[in-house]
Write an enzyme that holds these catalytic residues in place. Structure first.
Site, PDB file in Angstrom:
ATOM      1  N   HIS A  44      61.676  48.176  34.174  1.00 18.88           N
ATOM      2  CA  HIS A  44      60.263  47.918  34.232  1.00 18.88           C
ATOM      3  C   HIS A  44      60.091  46.534  33.734  1.00 18.88           C
ATOM      4  O   HIS A  44      61.305  46.122  33.098  1.00 18.88           O
ATOM      5  CB  HIS A  44      59.486  48.537  33.186  1.00 18.88           C
ATOM      6  N   TYR A  45      59.326  45.931  34.097  1.00 15.96           N
ATOM      7  CA  TYR A  45      59.036  44.536  33.459  1.00 15.96           C
ATOM      8  C   TYR A  45      57.554  45.165  32.239  1.00 15.96           C
ATOM      9  O   TYR A  45      56.867  45.887  32.610  1.00 15.96           O
ATOM     10  CB  TYR A  45      58.610  43.350  34.232  1.00 15.96           C
ATOM     11  N   THR A  46      57.292  44.158  31.373  1.00 15.24           N
ATOM     12  CA  THR A  46      56.466  44.572  30.228  1.00 15.24           C
ATOM     13  C   THR A  46      55.082  44.138  31.129  1.00 15.24           C
ATOM     14  O   THR A  46      53.953  44.752  30.653  1.00 15.24           O
ATOM     15  CB  THR A  46      56.609  43.900  29.173  1.00 15.24           C
ATOM     16  N   GLU A 109      62.429  48.248  29.415  1.00 15.40           N
ATOM     17  CA  GLU A 109      61.525  47.321  29.390  1.00 15.40           C
ATOM     18  C   GLU A 109      62.090  45.857  29.516  1.00 15.40           C
ATOM     19  O   GLU A 109      62.665  45.572  28.682  1.00 15.40           O
ATOM     20  CB  GLU A 109      60.208  47.326  28.497  1.00 15.40           C
ATOM     21  N   HIS A 151      60.720  50.742  38.713  1.00 16.99           N
ATOM     22  CA  HIS A 151      59.190  51.753  38.258  1.00 16.99           C
ATOM     23  C   HIS A 151      58.564  51.810  39.697  1.00 16.99           C
ATOM     24  O   HIS A 151      57.930  52.814  40.163  1.00 16.99           O
ATOM     25  CB  HIS A 151      58.511  50.923  37.541  1.00 16.99           C
ATOM     26  N   ASP A 161      56.457  46.883  39.575  1.00 18.12           N
ATOM     27  CA  ASP A 161      57.671  46.394  38.575  1.00 18.12           C
ATOM     28  C   ASP A 161      59.159  46.959  38.853  1.00 18.12           C
ATOM     29  O   ASP A 161      59.019  48.228  39.170  1.00 18.12           O
ATOM     30  CB  ASP A 161      57.334  46.352  37.096  1.00 18.12           C
TER      31      ASP A 161
HETATM   32 ZN   LIG Z   1      56.731  50.120  34.559  1.00 21.45          ZN
END
Ligand SMILES: [Zn+2]
Length: 258
Positions: A44-46, A109, A151, A161
């Site tokens: 993911h990215y935040t 993340e 994600h 993301d």
């Molecule tokens: Zn995500």
């Protein structure tokens, strides 16, 4: 009270080897899962303004979200939830035969503002640490290469993301995740050449199924969202949600190897 939790969460404990920093998130299922149920890594990215804000949110009881790890832009790794507990990062999601992937996955993340607040290139140190962490997890839980996903791959209707700036090809070179072996200079010639034949569309769907993508709905908008997720990952030069011959060839090549 939540301020106290948040302050407490910043008590950092350095571990040896990978220098994983232990942080506390209360957002996980209290029942331990079996080691064998861990099959997938979700990246993911935040998608928030700052690292601090991201950690606070992932550790705040009210947010009901978390991940097992967070890697900041300098490459520091934070552990927020232990691997053996189900963290709340994937939401409604599908991949291969798996449904609602929290229970079968480890969520990582990466600090990045994301598409909403100023999406930036992932930093080299961040990616190196991520690769190290993934390798460790792959070995420990014997995770299949094709189960290293973004994600957006598992929730294409809702998520973007880690996005098109994420270096999937570089990761695959380090044996983390999959990539095709077609040359970009050749592939380019097939960009925007539409796939019209029904049997080719069917083959493309079959190839994507084999890779892991799930076509839940048989409508145009869903089809286009899945293609966008596929393009974000494997053909980032053009993300238009339209199936063209370049996407067709990439999918065929990937599926053949699985
Ligand atoms: Zn995500």
């Amino acid at each position: 009270m939540f301020l106290t939790i948040s302050l407490f969460s910043r008590i950092l404990v350095y571990l040896t080897a990978m220098k994983i920093i232990k942080n506390f998130s209360p957002n996980y299922d209290k029942k331990k899962r079996s080691v064998n149920s861990i099959k997938i890594i979700v990246i993911h990215y935040t998608g928030m303004q700052s690292e601090r804000e991201s950690i606070d949110r992932l550790c705040n009881y009210n947010s009901k979200v978390s991940s097992h790890y967070l890697v900041n832009q300098k490459g520091k790794v934070f552990r927020l939830v232990q691997d053996r507990y189900v963290a709340w990062h994937a939401g409604k999601s599908y991949w291969l035969k798996y449904k609602n992937l929290n229970k079968n996955s480890i969520g990582i993340e990466l600090v990045n503002k994301g598409h909403q607040f100023g999406y930036t290139k992932f930093k080299q140190n961040q990616i190196s640490s991520l690769i190290k962490l993934c390798k460790k997890l792959i070995k420990k839980y014997r995770i299949d290469r094709k189960n290293i996903v973004g994600h957006s791959d598992i929730a294409p209707m809702r998520k973007l993301d880690p996005g098109e700036k994420f270096p999937w090809e570089f990761l695959a070179k380090k044996n983390v995740g999959i990539w095709h072996n077609q040359k970009l200079s050749i592939l380019k010639k097939y960009r925007k050449i539409k796939i019209l034949e029904k049997k080719d569309k069917k083959k493309f769907v079959n190839d994507l199924n084999k890779i892991g993508y799930c076509f839940l709905l048989k409508n145009k908008s869903f089809f286009s969202k899945i293609i966008k997720a596929f393009q974000r990952r494997f053909r980032k030069e053009l993300i238009d949600g339209i199936l063209d011959k370049e996407c067709f060839i990439i999918a065929q090549n990937l599926a053949k190897k699985l």
